[in-house]
Design a protein around this motif. Structure first.
Motif, PDB file in Angstrom:
ATOM      1  N   ASP A 380      40.111 -17.293  10.311  1.00  0.00           N
ATOM      2  CA  ASP A 380      40.848 -16.726  11.448  1.00  0.00           C
ATOM      3  C   ASP A 380      42.325 -16.501  11.092  1.00  0.00           C
ATOM      4  OD1 ASP A 380      41.687 -15.841  13.889  1.00  0.00           O
ATOM      5  OD2 ASP A 380      40.722 -17.443  15.037  1.00  0.00           O
ATOM      6  N   ILE A 381      42.585 -15.399  10.400  1.00  0.00           N
ATOM      7  CA  ILE A 381      43.961 -15.058  10.003  1.00  0.00           C
ATOM      8  C   ILE A 381      44.800 -14.727  11.231  1.00  0.00           C
ATOM      9  CG2 ILE A 381      45.368 -13.434   8.645  1.00  0.00           C
ATOM     10  CD1 ILE A 381      42.981 -13.198   6.748  1.00  0.00           C
ATOM     11  N   TYR A 382      44.166 -14.125  12.221  1.00  0.00           N
ATOM     12  CA  TYR A 382      44.881 -13.769  13.461  1.00  0.00           C
ATOM     13  C   TYR A 382      45.469 -15.023  14.116  1.00  0.00           C
ATOM     14  CZ  TYR A 382      45.679 -11.680  18.090  1.00  0.00           C
ATOM     15  OH  TYR A 382      46.242 -11.236  19.257  1.00  0.00           O
ATOM     16  N   LYS A 383      44.697 -16.098  14.138  1.00  0.00           N
ATOM     17  CA  LYS A 383      45.173 -17.356  14.713  1.00  0.00           C
ATOM     18  C   LYS A 383      46.347 -17.919  13.901  1.00  0.00           C
ATOM     19  CE  LYS A 383      43.645 -22.037  15.922  1.00  0.00           C
ATOM     20  NZ  LYS A 383      42.526 -23.008  15.847  1.00  0.00           N
ATOM     21  N   VAL A 384      46.223 -17.857  12.560  1.00  0.00           N
ATOM     22  CA  VAL A 384      47.303 -18.334  11.692  1.00  0.00           C
ATOM     23  C   VAL A 384      48.596 -17.576  11.967  1.00  0.00           C
ATOM     24  CG1 VAL A 384      48.097 -18.491   9.288  1.00  0.00           C
ATOM     25  CG2 VAL A 384      45.744 -19.117   9.867  1.00  0.00           C
ATOM     26  N   MET A 385      48.478 -16.242  12.117  1.00  0.00           N
ATOM     27  CA  MET A 385      49.665 -15.414  12.371  1.00  0.00           C
ATOM     28  C   MET A 385      50.305 -15.752  13.712  1.00  0.00           C
ATOM     29  SD  MET A 385      48.116 -11.868  10.852  1.00  0.00           S
ATOM     30  CE  MET A 385      49.073 -10.833  11.921  1.00  0.00           C
ATOM     31  N   ASN A 386      49.489 -16.025  14.717  1.00  0.00           N
ATOM     32  CA  ASN A 386      50.029 -16.386  16.027  1.00  0.00           C
ATOM     33  C   ASN A 386      50.732 -17.741  15.994  1.00  0.00           C
ATOM     34  OD1 ASN A 386      49.440 -14.416  18.261  1.00  0.00           O
ATOM     35  ND2 ASN A 386      47.401 -14.540  17.369  1.00  0.00           N
ATOM     36  N   GLU A 387      50.253 -18.633  15.122  1.00  0.00           N
ATOM     37  CA  GLU A 387      50.840 -19.976  15.048  1.00  0.00           C
ATOM     38  C   GLU A 387      52.014 -20.062  14.079  1.00  0.00           C
ATOM     39  OE1 GLU A 387      47.552 -22.439  13.995  1.00  0.00           O
ATOM     40  OE2 GLU A 387      46.686 -22.457  16.026  1.00  0.00           O
ATOM     41  N   ALA A 388      51.893 -19.378  12.925  1.00  0.00           N
ATOM     42  CA  ALA A 388      52.906 -19.526  11.866  1.00  0.00           C
ATOM     43  C   ALA A 388      53.708 -18.258  11.608  1.00  0.00           C
ATOM     44  CB  ALA A 388      52.227 -19.979  10.575  1.00  0.00           C
ATOM     45  N   GLY A 389      53.409 -17.173  12.303  1.00  0.00           N
ATOM     46  CA  GLY A 389      54.137 -15.925  12.109  1.00  0.00           C
ATOM     47  C   GLY A 389      53.432 -14.978  11.153  1.00  0.00           C
ATOM     48  N   SER A 390      53.811 -13.705  11.215  1.00  0.00           N
ATOM     49  CA  SER A 390      53.190 -12.674  10.367  1.00  0.00           C
ATOM     50  C   SER A 390      53.360 -12.967   8.887  1.00  0.00           C
ATOM     51  CB  SER A 390      53.792 -11.297  10.689  1.00  0.00           C
ATOM     52  OG  SER A 390      53.555 -10.940  12.021  1.00  0.00           O
ATOM     53  N   GLU A 391      54.454 -13.665   8.532  1.00  0.00           N
ATOM     54  CA  GLU A 391      54.739 -13.922   7.110  1.00  0.00           C
ATOM     55  C   GLU A 391      53.689 -14.806   6.454  1.00  0.00           C
ATOM     56  OE1 GLU A 391      57.596 -16.767   9.433  1.00  0.00           O
ATOM     57  OE2 GLU A 391      56.759 -14.738   9.657  1.00  0.00           O
ATOM     58  N   ALA A 392      52.897 -15.521   7.277  1.00  0.00           N
ATOM     59  CA  ALA A 392      51.887 -16.432   6.718  1.00  0.00           C
ATOM     60  C   ALA A 392      50.594 -15.716   6.328  1.00  0.00           C
ATOM     61  CB  ALA A 392      51.574 -17.544   7.715  1.00  0.00           C
ATOM     62  N   ALA A 393      50.422 -14.464   6.774  1.00  0.00           N
ATOM     63  CA  ALA A 393      49.155 -13.757   6.547  1.00  0.00           C
ATOM     64  C   ALA A 393      48.857 -13.584   5.057  1.00  0.00           C
ATOM     65  CB  ALA A 393      49.185 -12.392   7.237  1.00  0.00           C
ATOM     66  N   LEU A 394      49.870 -13.166   4.284  1.00  0.00           N
ATOM     67  CA  LEU A 394      49.676 -12.924   2.855  1.00  0.00           C
ATOM     68  C   LEU A 394      49.157 -14.169   2.145  1.00  0.00           C
ATOM     69  CD1 LEU A 394      50.086 -11.313   0.176  1.00  0.00           C
ATOM     70  CD2 LEU A 394      52.455 -12.147   0.201  1.00  0.00           C
ATOM     71  N   PHE A 395      49.795 -15.325   2.406  1.00  0.00           N
ATOM     72  CA  PHE A 395      49.425 -16.551   1.694  1.00  0.00           C
ATOM     73  C   PHE A 395      48.089 -17.112   2.180  1.00  0.00           C
ATOM     74  CE2 PHE A 395      54.048 -16.115   1.577  1.00  0.00           C
ATOM     75  CZ  PHE A 395      54.222 -16.042   0.208  1.00  0.00           C
ATOM     76  N   THR A 396      47.739 -16.822   3.428  1.00  0.00           N
ATOM     77  CA  THR A 396      46.420 -17.217   3.933  1.00  0.00           C
ATOM     78  C   THR A 396      45.327 -16.437   3.216  1.00  0.00           C
ATOM     79  OG1 THR A 396      47.410 -17.613   6.104  1.00  0.00           O
ATOM     80  CG2 THR A 396      45.016 -17.500   6.011  1.00  0.00           C
ATOM     81  N   VAL A 397      45.579 -15.152   2.974  1.00  0.00           N
ATOM     82  CA  VAL A 397      44.618 -14.330   2.233  1.00  0.00           C
ATOM     83  C   VAL A 397      44.476 -14.838   0.800  1.00  0.00           C
ATOM     84  CG1 VAL A 397      44.202 -12.021   1.253  1.00  0.00           C
ATOM     85  CG2 VAL A 397      44.923 -12.256   3.636  1.00  0.00           C
ATOM     86  N   LEU A 398      45.605 -15.043   0.112  1.00  0.00           N
ATOM     87  CA  LEU A 398      45.570 -15.477  -1.290  1.00  0.00           C
ATOM     88  C   LEU A 398      44.901 -16.836  -1.441  1.00  0.00           C
ATOM     89  CD1 LEU A 398      49.153 -14.379  -2.465  1.00  0.00           C
ATOM     90  CD2 LEU A 398      46.983 -13.240  -2.943  1.00  0.00           C
ATOM     91  N   GLU A 399      45.036 -17.681  -0.434  1.00  0.00           N
ATOM     92  CA  GLU A 399      44.473 -19.031  -0.468  1.00  0.00           C
ATOM     93  C   GLU A 399      42.949 -19.011  -0.600  1.00  0.00           C
ATOM     94  OE1 GLU A 399      45.463 -23.029   2.093  1.00  0.00           O
ATOM     95  OE2 GLU A 399      44.825 -21.248   3.199  1.00  0.00           O
ATOM     96  N   ASN A 400      42.326 -17.917  -0.190  1.00  0.00           N
ATOM     97  CA  ASN A 400      40.869 -17.840  -0.171  1.00  0.00           C
ATOM     98  C   ASN A 400      40.277 -17.134  -1.394  1.00  0.00           C
ATOM     99  OD1 ASN A 400      39.775 -18.853   2.627  1.00  0.00           O
ATOM    100  ND2 ASN A 400      41.704 -17.782   3.044  1.00  0.00           N
ATOM    101  N   PHE A 401      41.102 -16.949  -2.431  1.00  0.00           N
ATOM    102  CA  PHE A 401      40.616 -16.302  -3.654  1.00  0.00           C
ATOM    103  C   PHE A 401      41.016 -17.143  -4.868  1.00  0.00           C
ATOM    104  CE2 PHE A 401      40.866 -12.864  -0.543  1.00  0.00           C
ATOM    105  CZ  PHE A 401      39.578 -12.347  -0.670  1.00  0.00           C
ATOM    106  N   PRO A 402      40.412 -16.889  -6.037  1.00  0.00           N
ATOM    107  CA  PRO A 402      40.696 -17.706  -7.231  1.00  0.00           C
ATOM    108  C   PRO A 402      42.175 -17.721  -7.604  1.00  0.00           C
ATOM    109  CG  PRO A 402      38.772 -16.323  -7.595  1.00  0.00           C
ATOM    110  CD  PRO A 402      39.374 -15.885  -6.294  1.00  0.00           C
ATOM    111  N   LEU A 403      42.576 -18.796  -8.277  1.00  0.00           N
ATOM    112  CA  LEU A 403      43.954 -18.971  -8.768  1.00  0.00           C
ATOM    113  C   LEU A 403      44.972 -18.754  -7.648  1.00  0.00           C
ATOM    114  CD1 LEU A 403      43.679 -17.049 -12.183  1.00  0.00           C
ATOM    115  CD2 LEU A 403      43.351 -19.495 -11.773  1.00  0.00           C
TER     116      LEU A 403
END
Length: 510
Positions: A380-403
């Protein structure tokens, strides 16, 4: 600083007054603080003149396309025989870094997700909503903003390098107003340009600091994304970009811009090939087709019969169009400075096509990965953005892939180099605008504007007033849009006169 003009002193005074105004608490002036006043003015402009921003920006795109196919396409932005100062890779890197580097990194994953849950119009299914979300992300970062930049940059480059005029906005209007541009009228135009540049760039620096802090928070778990961290980041980056500014255009900005492109390509292709590759490329291809086929309709869409859709357009499309116009003095001047020797056709095709395609692929990779995680994997990236701001979306995406940690570090480096390049470019452009178009502004002038930019960003981050600053910059876009319309007519007048002279010379030879 003996070369500075009155534009420098007037602009500096306005900047200091606005910073002071931004420091006044809402409790002291509940109805007259900076945020309240600028929000009121901006609300009036986007509500009553949204159609104006829409028509003007689309008009610039039509004008740019006309120049590509017109007889003026072979005119050189310089003296006949001049060759480009930079190769294509360096040139693209420079214009792209100055144009929207931080913005793409900040919004690449976030904007499509926002549009997915808050679409421009009612969608029948998740898949349709996803297609529309990506289509409008392409639209907001595609041909229209680059047409705005291309229009002004072309005019500045033509008058500066072919006609020998100072590199000022006022110089582009001399075919219409002659020597009046050397007086008070010209000063007003140049001050508006400096105003839009200072506050537009300062807002971007604030956004960049927020995203770097968010990335450090994500990676370390011990560095908190708060105002203290953001202010330290601004201080460190200020020192770095001032060092870059002191090395000059051919060293600092040139090398940083090339580094930006390399880092951006590495990050993008890594996510492309470790993420849902087929989904991303199918999404890119489909959206590119729908973007091009729906471009005329989107370019003129105002939704007069649906208040919710109209409100969405005001909050996104109209806001973006005003934002790009506000950024045009800064980006236009910088692109003009690095484009001597290109032909009109080569320039417009390069500025329109390459960044648009790169931006579309960027949104497909990062936004497509975000949408895939949201719809297919239950993240739920939408929830993360509502809680931590739009700037958190990029790192939430990267967190779910290798390295993920390595890629997050690479992303922070990319944001930092874009941050430094944008600020470095801005100090150069502001130096030009306030020293009568000098191609090598005094170091002291650049230092002053560097401090003003960072100081403005820091003060308003501390006060929570970045939105007010952004709004103030967009308000400046309204008069500047009118100035840009005059620039188009002035450029066409100059082109027609040049065509006549060329025709007479050819007749004499025959």
């Amino acid at each position: 600083m003996n070369k500075v003009t009155r534009v420098f002193y007037i602009s500096l005074a306005i900047s200091i007054l606005f910073i002071a105004w931004g420091l006044i608490s809402e409790d002291v002036l509940p109805d007259w603080n900076l945020d309240a006043v600028t929000s009121l003015i901006q609300g009036f402009l986007v509500t009553r003149f949204g159609w104006f921003y829409l028509l003007v920006t689309t008009g610039f795109l039509i004008f740019a396309i006309f120049l590509i196919v017109s007889k003026y396409g072979n005119i050189v932005l310089g003296k006949d025989g001049d060759k480009p100062d930079y190769n294509y890779l360096t040139w693209f890197g420079m214009l792209f870094s100055a144009g929207m580097g931080i913005g793409l990194v900040f919004w690449g994953a976030a904007e499509p997700i926002w549009h997915l849950f808050d679409p421009p119009y009612t969608s029948g299914s998740d898949s349709q909503a996803a297609r529309v979300a990506m289509q409008y992300s392409f639209f907001h970062w595609g041909f229209h903003p680059w047409a705005v930049y291309a229009t002004l940059a072309l005019s500045l480059a033509y008058f500066q390098f072919r006609k020998g005029e100072p590199g000022l906005i006022s110089s582009t209007l001399k075919p219409l107003y002659g020597n009046k541009m050397n007086g008070g009228f010209g000063t007003v135009i140049n001050v508006i340009a400096v105003f839009a540049t200072v506050f537009g760039v300062a807002t971007s620096l604030g956004l960049g600091a927020q995203q770097i802090a968010s990335g450090l928070d994500f990676i370390s778990g011990s560095i908190t994304n708060n105002i203290g961290t953001q202010l330290v980041i601004i201080l460190i980056v200020t020192i770095l970009y001032m060092l870059s500014a002191l090395t000059g255009l051919n060293r600092g900005i040139k090398y940083l811009s090339t580094t930006n492109i390399v880092l951006a390509i590495l990050l993008m292709f890594f996510l492309l090939f470790t993420g849902p590759t087929n989904f991303i490329m199918n999404f890119f291809t489909t959206t590119l087709g729908s973007y091009i086929s729906n471009l005329p309709e989107m370019s003129f869409r105002m939704a007069p019969f649906n208040e919710n859709n109209a409100s969405w357009l005001q909050g996104w499309t109209i806001f973006y169009w005003a934002w790009w116009i506000a950024w045009a003095p800064f980006v236009g001047m910088f692109i003009a400075r690095v484009s001597r020797g290109r032909t009109v056709r080569e320039f417009v095709v390069g500025v329109l096509l390459v960044p648009t395609l790169f931006g579309a692929l960027w949104f497909s990779v990062f936004g497509g990965s975000a949408i895939s995680l949201q719809l297919n994997d239950g993240i739920d990236i939408y929830k993360v953005m509502n809680e931590a701001g739009s700037e958190a979306a990029l790192f939430t995406v990267l967190e779910n892939f290798p390295l993920s940690t390595i890629m997050s570090v690479l992303a922070i480096l990319l944001i930092s180099t874009f941050f430094i390049t944008s600020a470095d470019s801005a100090t150069f452009v502001l130096g030009m605008q306030t020293t009568n178009g000098s191609l090598n502004p005094d170091i002291k002038v650049k230092v002053v504007w560097g401090v003003v930019q960072s100081g403005t960003a820091a003060v308003l981050l501390w006060q929570g007033g970045l939105t007010a600053l952004q709004t103030a910059s967009i308000i400046a876009a309204f008069p500047f849009a009118i100035i840009m319309i005059m620039v188009v007519f002035s450029l066409m007048k100059a082109f027609k006169e040049e065509a006549k002279i060329y025709s007479l010379k050819r007749q004499k030879r025959n």
